[in-house]
Design a protein around this motif. Structure first.
Motif, PDB file in Angstrom:
ATOM      1  N   VAL A 213     -21.036 -30.699 -10.823  1.00 35.29           N
ATOM      2  CA  VAL A 213     -21.659 -32.485 -11.275  1.00 35.29           C
ATOM      3  C   VAL A 213     -22.984 -32.012 -11.040  1.00 35.29           C
ATOM      4  O   VAL A 213     -23.281 -31.407  -9.705  1.00 35.29           O
ATOM      5  CB  VAL A 213     -20.383 -32.380 -10.622  1.00 35.29           C
TER       6      VAL A 213
ATOM      7  N   THR B 235     -25.930 -33.537  -8.514  1.00 39.01           N
ATOM      8  CA  THR B 235     -25.751 -34.528  -7.419  1.00 39.01           C
ATOM      9  C   THR B 235     -27.269 -35.884  -7.861  1.00 39.01           C
ATOM     10  O   THR B 235     -26.591 -36.577  -7.177  1.00 39.01           O
ATOM     11  CB  THR B 235     -25.919 -34.154  -6.516  1.00 39.01           C
TER      12      THR B 235
ATOM     13  N   ALA C  95     -21.267 -39.366 -12.212  1.00 35.93           N
ATOM     14  CA  ALA C  95     -20.004 -38.847 -12.631  1.00 35.93           C
ATOM     15  C   ALA C  95     -18.782 -41.139 -12.561  1.00 35.93           C
ATOM     16  O   ALA C  95     -19.058 -41.082 -11.208  1.00 35.93           O
ATOM     17  CB  ALA C  95     -19.666 -38.621 -11.437  1.00 35.93           C
TER      18      ALA C  95
ATOM     19  N   VAL D 109     -23.990 -40.516  -8.545  1.00 33.45           N
ATOM     20  CA  VAL D 109     -23.313 -39.740  -7.368  1.00 33.45           C
ATOM     21  C   VAL D 109     -24.095 -39.826  -6.211  1.00 33.45           C
ATOM     22  O   VAL D 109     -23.375 -39.776  -5.241  1.00 33.45           O
ATOM     23  CB  VAL D 109     -23.663 -37.995  -7.797  1.00 33.45           C
TER      24      VAL D 109
ATOM     25  N   ASN E 233     -26.797 -29.152  -9.610  1.00 31.67           N
ATOM     26  CA  ASN E 233     -25.185 -29.483  -9.720  1.00 31.67           C
ATOM     27  C   ASN E 233     -24.769 -28.011  -8.200  1.00 31.67           C
ATOM     28  O   ASN E 233     -24.877 -27.621  -8.175  1.00 31.67           O
ATOM     29  CB  ASN E 233     -24.515 -28.560 -10.825  1.00 31.67           C
TER      30      ASN E 233
ATOM     31  N   THR F  79     -17.471 -26.075  -8.267  1.00 31.67           N
ATOM     32  CA  THR F  79     -16.229 -26.358  -7.269  1.00 31.67           C
ATOM     33  C   THR F  79     -14.730 -25.886  -8.240  1.00 31.67           C
ATOM     34  O   THR F  79     -15.838 -25.086  -8.972  1.00 31.67           O
ATOM     35  CB  THR F  79     -15.173 -27.376  -7.627  1.00 31.67           C
TER      36      THR F  79
ATOM     37  N   GLN G 175     -21.007 -34.897   3.070  1.00 30.82           N
ATOM     38  CA  GLN G 175     -21.917 -35.437   3.095  1.00 30.82           C
ATOM     39  C   GLN G 175     -22.456 -35.549   4.364  1.00 30.82           C
ATOM     40  O   GLN G 175     -23.427 -35.928   4.210  1.00 30.82           O
ATOM     41  CB  GLN G 175     -20.803 -36.361   2.323  1.00 30.82           C
TER      42      GLN G 175
ATOM     43  N   ILE H 213     -22.821 -41.659  -1.434  1.00 29.91           N
ATOM     44  CA  ILE H 213     -22.196 -40.308  -1.770  1.00 29.91           C
ATOM     45  C   ILE H 213     -20.796 -40.580  -2.609  1.00 29.91           C
ATOM     46  O   ILE H 213     -19.619 -40.952  -1.977  1.00 29.91           O
ATOM     47  CB  ILE H 213     -22.251 -38.825  -1.255  1.00 29.91           C
ATOM     48  N   ASN H 214     -21.451 -40.705  -4.485  1.00 30.81           N
ATOM     49  CA  ASN H 214     -19.695 -40.876  -4.453  1.00 30.81           C
ATOM     50  C   ASN H 214     -19.376 -40.587  -5.765  1.00 30.81           C
ATOM     51  O   ASN H 214     -19.868 -40.014  -6.574  1.00 30.81           O
ATOM     52  CB  ASN H 214     -20.439 -42.609  -5.305  1.00 30.81           C
ATOM     53  N   LEU H 215     -18.653 -39.406  -5.281  1.00 29.20           N
ATOM     54  CA  LEU H 215     -17.706 -38.555  -6.157  1.00 29.20           C
ATOM     55  C   LEU H 215     -16.477 -38.310  -5.658  1.00 29.20           C
ATOM     56  O   LEU H 215     -15.724 -37.886  -4.583  1.00 29.20           O
ATOM     57  CB  LEU H 215     -17.996 -37.693  -5.334  1.00 29.20           C
TER      58      LEU H 215
ATOM     59  N   VAL I 110     -13.060 -34.735  -5.502  1.00 28.85           N
ATOM     60  CA  VAL I 110     -13.021 -33.291  -4.769  1.00 28.85           C
ATOM     61  C   VAL I 110     -13.445 -33.103  -3.313  1.00 28.85           C
ATOM     62  O   VAL I 110     -13.615 -34.263  -2.192  1.00 28.85           O
ATOM     63  CB  VAL I 110     -14.629 -33.382  -5.265  1.00 28.85           C
TER      64      VAL I 110
END
Length: 362
Positions: free
Chosen positions: A38, A40, A44, A49, A65, A68, A122, A246-248, A251
């Motif tokens: 992803v 950053t 997403a 993000v 990126n 993962t 985070q 931080i929006n993810l 994960v």
């Protein structure tokens, strides 16, 4: 029936029988494979993000990126055929089940632990990024965990800000334990706190919480040794001078810390860090900006290469393993701190890649 035909038929039937048996025979292994990457700096799930409010931000280009690893679940029963296929597949790794889920950890427990580590990563990424930019960050000691059936249950709560213990001000989480163990089991400890709800409301309003409460907790004897405990873990919480979200989803784990921190730095500084280049990476990060090792480095390299990355920021402690099998077209860059990473990105941006510190398999 000709002998040769009979032999081929017998061999085919034997193979089919072994294949069927392999499907039903379970083995104590799990599989790791490359997961999604992803950017950053991008979006997403339809939203950025990284979202920063209350502070000027700048346009960015290129990729930073995070990477993962996919793993089979704790309750998944791998069969022998899947294990053999995984061992033969170059981009997958089959490992003992206990490596991923030690001490009989359930999938639910593992998911919860990964979520907590992701949340902490985070927080540390925000702190490290702002410190890299010389932006002051305030910190405070809080109750991070209250143990079930402990003396503190229903007395103290996660998120309570601890101002003092027995009238002595605390500045670090370790101060709390030092003051509690001065007592004997059965004695009272007085905590001066700001309740979690009040602290959260004050932070949202951009103000310092004012009111405090005194909470008395009676100590008990620890399970091991004679020391006194109250059944809490103290931690550090930070207050930021502006909003950073931080929006993810979906994960877990701490390994995206470095890439989140770099993304924040990039958005808060003029120009851009990558010069439009495609950079991926991994690594935990602490509040001081130190980059730590992660698991599944081989899978993350493959995932980054498949996504189109040309450079991969690699924690120094993962360098030897990473350098033993580098995907074609990917350049490894060794980093120990966020400052190392930022300086390496400047070289990548300028095209001065001869000055990059790479990884060695030795």
């Amino acid at each position: 029936m000709p002998r040769r035909t009979a032999t081929m038929l017998a061999s085919t039937l034997t193979f089919i029988a072994l294949l069927c048996a392999g499907v039903f025979i379970t083995v104590p292994y799990s599989e790791m494979s490359p997961g999604p990457t992803v950017n950053t700096l991008g979006a997403a799930g339809g939203e950025p993000v990284l979202q920063i409010s209350g502070r000027k931000t700048y346009p960015t280009t290129g990729h930073l990126n995070m990477t993962t690893v996919r793993v089979t679940g704790a309750d998944y029963k791998m069969n022998l055929v899947e294990a053999v296929y995984g061992w033969l597949a170059h981009d997958n790794v089959v490992v003992p089940h206990d490596t991923l889920y030690p001490d009989g950890k359930t999938e639910e427990q593992s998911t919860q632990e990964n979520a907590e580590e992701f949340s902490q990563s985070q927080e540390s990424a925000k702190v490290a990024a702002l410190k890299q930019l010389k932006i002051p960050v305030k910190s405070r000691v809080v109750v991070s965990t209250v143990l079930k059936d402990s003396p503190s249950e229903n007395r103290l709560h996660a998120g309570d800000v601890i101002r003092a213990v027995d009238g002595t001000a605390v500045k670090e989480p370790g101060d709390v334990a030092k003051l509690v163990v001065k007592h004997k089991p059965g004695e009272d400890v007085v905590f001066t706190i700001v309740p979690a709800k009040e602290a959260a409301a004050a932070e949202k309003a951009g103000k310092e919480p004012k009111g405090t409460e005194k909470i008395t907790v009676t100590t008990v004897k620890a399970d091991k040794g004679d020391r006194a405990i109250v059944g809490i873990h103290a931690g550090t919480d930070h207050t930021f001078p502006f909003g950073i979200d931080i929006n993810l989803a979906d994960v877990g784990g701490p390994s995206a810390g470095l890439m989140f921190a770099l993304g924040i730095v990039d958005k808060l500084t003029p120009g851009d860090l990558t010069g439009g280049k495609f950079v991926a990476g991994t690594g935990t990060i602490d509040d001081q900006g130190k980059v730590g090792p992660i698991g599944g480095i081989e899978m993350k390299l493959v995932g980054a290469r498949n996504a189109g990355a040309k450079y991969f920021l690699t924690p120094s402690e993962n360098c030897a393993t990473a350098a033993s099998d580098i995907p074609d077209g990917l350049t490894l860059v060794k980093v120990n701190t966020i400052d190392d990473a930022a300086k390496s990105l400047e070289k990548i941006k300028s095209g001065d890649t001869e000055g990059l510190v790479g990884c060695s398999a030795s």
